[in-house]
Design a protein around this motif. Structure first.
Motif, short mmCIF file in Angstrom:
data_model
loop_
_atom_site.label_atom_id
_atom_site.label_comp_id
_atom_site.label_asym_id
_atom_site.label_seq_id
_atom_site.Cartn_x
_atom_site.Cartn_y
_atom_site.Cartn_z
N GLU B 164 39.09 -3.11 56.25
CA GLU B 164 39.88 -1.64 56.63
C GLU B 164 38.83 -0.71 56.29
O GLU B 164 38.01 -0.76 55.45
N ARG B 209 41.41 6.30 59.49
CA ARG B 209 42.77 6.04 59.10
C ARG B 209 43.21 7.29 58.15
O ARG B 209 42.63 7.81 57.37
N PHE B 211 45.53 8.70 55.14
CA PHE B 211 46.18 8.29 54.18
C PHE B 211 47.46 9.17 53.71
O PHE B 211 47.19 10.29 53.87
N VAL B 276 47.88 4.55 55.81
CA VAL B 276 47.33 3.75 54.55
C VAL B 276 48.20 4.39 53.46
O VAL B 276 48.08 5.72 53.39
#
Lengths: 331, 277
Positions: B164, B209, B211, B276
Motif C-alpha cells: 500500500e 491514497r 487518509f 485509508v
C-alpha cells in the motif's frame, strides 16, 4: 493555484460529510433534551446544584468528564436544562467545557501529539479549556439574563418572580413572560402529571422540533465551513506561521472556519508543522467552543449580541492565554 | 396553509431519514465517513423516520414549547406548527417558515444528487501530503502489525509483492520495514495524480491514497512519486490505477523519499474502501 477556487462537487462532498458526521450526535442531543423536557420536573436541576455560584460553575465545568457531549449535541440539551432551572452561568460552563474536558478528547489529543509533548498538550488543552469556560461563566453570572438569553427561550424559562420581572424590564419586550402567567404554570403541572406514553410522545415531538430548529443552523454552518474547506487555498495562512501573534490568531480563525469535531481536530492541528505549539493549542481550545457552525446554533439559546460578544471574548481570551504561554514555555 | 405547515415538519424529517438510509444502503456513505461513524447514520436514519411518524400522527393539545412569544420568525421558523400555546394560536406558515424548510430540505437533496465519489485533483494537490505516517492516528498500532515484522512478504502469482502507499511511507522512516520492500517488485493500487502542469519527458506522477480521520472534510493525501517508463495510463486525474514497479529512495534534505520505478501502470477498479484510516 488561486487563493479562491470553488468546485461544487468538492463542496458537496465536504458539506455532506460534515452533516452526516454531526447529525447523529445532534439527534442524540435533541432526544436527550426532549426527554429532559418531558421527564425532569421543573426546578429539579437547580435543587441539586450547590447554592454557591462559584461551586456550581466549577462543578458544571467538570460535568463533561462524566456526561461528555459533542458540541453539536450540547446546544439542545443546554436549552432544555435552562428551561428546567439550570442557572445561566452554570449552563455556560458546561456548554463550553464539555466538548473539551472529557476522556475521548484527552485520548485523541494525546495520540495526535505523540511526537510533540503529548502530556503537555493534553494537559494544557483540558486545563485551558476548563479555565476559559469557568472564566466565561463568571462573566456571564454578572450579566443581565435578558442580555444573554434570547427572548423566545427567556419566555419559556422558570425564573423566580423577581428575576422574571427584572428580565421583562431588561428585555423591554412588552410581552408578559415567565411565571407571572398562571396559564403557563397550569400547563407545566398538567404536563408533569401526564401518563408515561403521553410524556414519551411529548419528548419525541420536542426532540423533533429541536432537531429541525438546530438542523437549520447546522446546515448553514456546514455550508459556510465547506466553502472555506474546499475553495480557499491553505497557502493563504502559511505566511502567518512565523509571527506568534499572527500564528495564534490565524490558527484560531482556522479553527472557527473549519468547524471540526473535537474528537478528531487534534490530528489536523498536529500536522501544521510550521506553526508554533501554542498556536495549535489555541486551535484546539477555541474550536470546540466556538466555530461558524456553533455561531449559528448558539442563537437558538442566546441573543445575537451575546453570541458575537462570546465569540470575540473567547477569541481574545484564548489568544492572550496562548501568547502568555508562548513566553513561559521553553518550546 | 394549516395543512401545509402540519405536513412540512414530518416531511422534512422523512427526507433527512430517507437520505441517511439511502447513503448507508447504497454504500455512498463510504465516500464520506469513517467506518466507526456509519452505524450511527443507519440508526439515526431509522429513528428519524419513526420520529416523523410520531410528529405526523400524534398532536399535542397543549405544549410548553419555547415559543410562547412568537414575534420573530428566525429562531423557530421550523416551528410554525398549528396548535395552541398559552392561548394564542399560530396556524399560518410564514415566509420565514417556508424559507427555513427550504434551507433544511434543498441543500441536502442537491448535495446528495451531485456529490461524486472522490475529491478533485486540484483539491488534493492543494492539501499538503503527509510526510511522516507516524503522525497519523493509529500509526503505532499499524506499525506494530504482524505484516511489518515479516521479512518474507509473499509475492502473488505475478511475482509481485502487494503493498500500500502507506507501507512505502513507513519504509522511508523505518529501516526494518524498508528491508521488506526495497528492491522488490511491488504492486500498488492508488489514485492517479499527474502534475498540474506537465513538462514532458518521462511520465512522472503521484500515486495517492487519501487518509481520513473522521469524515471526508478532513482527508489528507498520502502520496508516493512514480516514474513510469510507459505512456500515460489513460485515466482521468484521481482515477484508480495499479502500478507495478521497483521501490527506491531518494534523499531530499536528509530525509528519504520513496520513489517507484514503474514498469506497468494500468487502470483498475477502486478498492472496496477508497480511504485509508
Amino acid at each position: 493555484m488561486p487563493w479562491f477556487s470553488f468546485n461544487l462537487h468538492d463542496f458537496s462532498i465536504s458539506f455532506l460529510s460534515i452533516l452526516f458526521e454531526g447529525v447523529p450526535f445532534m439527534f442524540i442531543g435533541t432526544l436527550i433534551a426532549g426527554f429532559i423536557d418531558a421527564f425532569v420536573p421543573a426546578g429539579a436541576v437547580e435543587k441539586r446544584l450547590p447554592k454557591s455560584p462559584a461551586l456550581s460553575i466549577g462543578l458544571c465545568g467538570l460535568l463533561g468528564a462524566i456526561l461528555p457531549m459533542c458540541e453539536c449535541g450540547i446546544v439542545p440539551v443546554i436549552r432544555r436544562m435552562l428551561r428546567k432551572g439550570l442557572p445561566v452561568s452554570s449552563a455556560i460552563a458546561y456548554l463550553l467545557a464539555a466538548p473539551i474536558v472529557n476522556v475521548v478528547v484527552a485520548i485523541s489529543t494525546f495520540a495526535a501529539f505523540r511526537g510533540e509533548y503529548p502530556w503537555l498538550m493534553t494537559g494544557l488543552r483540558l486545563g485551558l479549556g476548563f479555565s476559559v469556560a469557568v472564566a466565561a461563566a463568571h462573566v456571564v453570572h454578572r450579566l443581565p439574563v435578558a442580555w444573554v438569553l434570547n427572548r423566545t427561550l427567556l419566555a419559556g424559562m422558570r425564573l423566580p418572580r423577581r428575576a422574571a420581572d427584572a428580565a421583562a424590564d431588561d428585555a423591554d419586550t412588552g410581552v408578559s413572560i415567565g411565571f407571572a402567567n398562571a396559564g403557563a404554570e397550569a400547563l407545566v403541572e398538567a404536563r408533569e402529571s401526564a401518563s408515561l406514553p403521553r410524556k414519551t410522545i411529548s419528548a419525541v415531538r420536542c426532540a423533533a422540533f429541536d432537531f429541525l430548529d438546530i438542523g437549520f443552523y447546522l446546515v448553514i454552518g456546514a455550508a459556510i465551513t465547506s466553502v472555506f474547506n474546499t475553495a480557499v487555498s491553505p497557502s493563504v495562512i502559511l505566511p502567518l506561521a512565523t509571527n506568534p501573534v499572527l500564528a495564534i490568531g490565524g490558527m484560531e480563525t482556522l479553527a472557527m472556519l473549519l468547524s471540526l469535531c473535537s474528537t478528531s481536530d487534534a490530528f489536523i492541528a498536529a500536522n501544521f508543522f510550521a506553526f508554533p505549539f501554542v498556536a495549535k493549542l489555541a486551535f484546539l481550545v477555541l474550536g470546540p467552543m466556538m466555530d461558524v457552525k456553533l455561531l449559528f446554533m448558539y442563537q437558538m439559546v442566546f441573543t445575537k449580541k451575546f453570541t458575537m460578544a462570546l465569540a470575540a471574548g473567547l477569541f481574545l481570551l484564548i489568544g492572550l492565554a496562548c501568547l502568555v504561554l508562548n513566553g513561559l514555555l521553553p518550546l | 396553509m394549516k395543512t401545509l405547515s402540519r405536513i412540512l415538519a414530518p416531511l422534512t424529517l422523512l427526507e433527512w431519514g430517507a437520505i441517511l438510509l439511502y447513503f448507508y444502503a447504497s454504500d455512498r456513505l463510504a465516500d464520506l465517513l469513517h467506518p466507526s461513524f456509519r452505524p450511527l447514520v443507519l440508526v439515526t436514519g431509522v429513528l428519524l423516520l419513526g420520529v416523523a411518524l410520531v410528529v405526523a400522527f400524534f398532536h399535542e393539545e397543549k405544549c410548553t414549547h419555547d415559543h410562547s412569544a412568537h414575534d420573530h420568525d428566525h429562531d423557530h421558523a421550523a416551528h410554525d406548527h398549528d396548535h395552541d400555546h398559552d392561548g394564542h394560536g399560530h396556524s399560518t406558515l410564514t415566509i420565514g417558515g417556508m424559507l427555513a424548510f427550504l434551507v433544511l430540505c434543498l441543500p441536502l437533496a442537491l448535495a446528495a444528487a451531485v456529490s461524486p465519489e472522490s475529491f478533485s485533483a486540484d483539491l488534493v494537490r492543494s492539501r499538503s501530503a503527509v510526510a511522516d505516517p507516524a503522525t497519523l492516528p493509529g500509526s503505532a498500532a499499524r506499525a506494530q502489525a504482524e505484516e511489518y515484522r515479516n521479512p518474507y512478504l509473499e509475492p502473488n502469482a505475478e511475482g509481485n509483492v502487494r503493498a500500500e502507499v502507506i507501507d512505502l511511507l513507513y519504509a522511508a522512516v523505518d529501516p526494518a520495514i524498508r528491508a521488506d520492500f526495497e528492491g522488490k517488485s511491488l504492486e500498488i493500487v492508488g489514485q492517479y495524480l499527474p502534475p498540474a502542469q506537465r513538462d514532458g519527458g518521462a511520465e512522472a506522477f503521484q500515486l495517492v491514497r487519501l487518509f481520513m480521520s473522521c469524515c471526508a472534510a478532513d482527508v489528507r493525501p498520502l502520496a508516493v512519486e512514480v516514474v513510469s517508463v510507459t505512456e500515460s495510463p489513460g485515466v482521468a486525474p484521481m482515477g484508480w490505477v495499479k502500478v507495478v514497479g521497483t521501490l527506491t529512495f531518494e534523499s531530499l534534505g536528509g530525509k528519504l523519499t520513496p520513489v517507484v520505478l514503474a514498469t506497468a501502470v494500468t487502470p483498475t477498479e477502486s478498492p472496496e474502501e477508497q480511504y485509508v484510516y
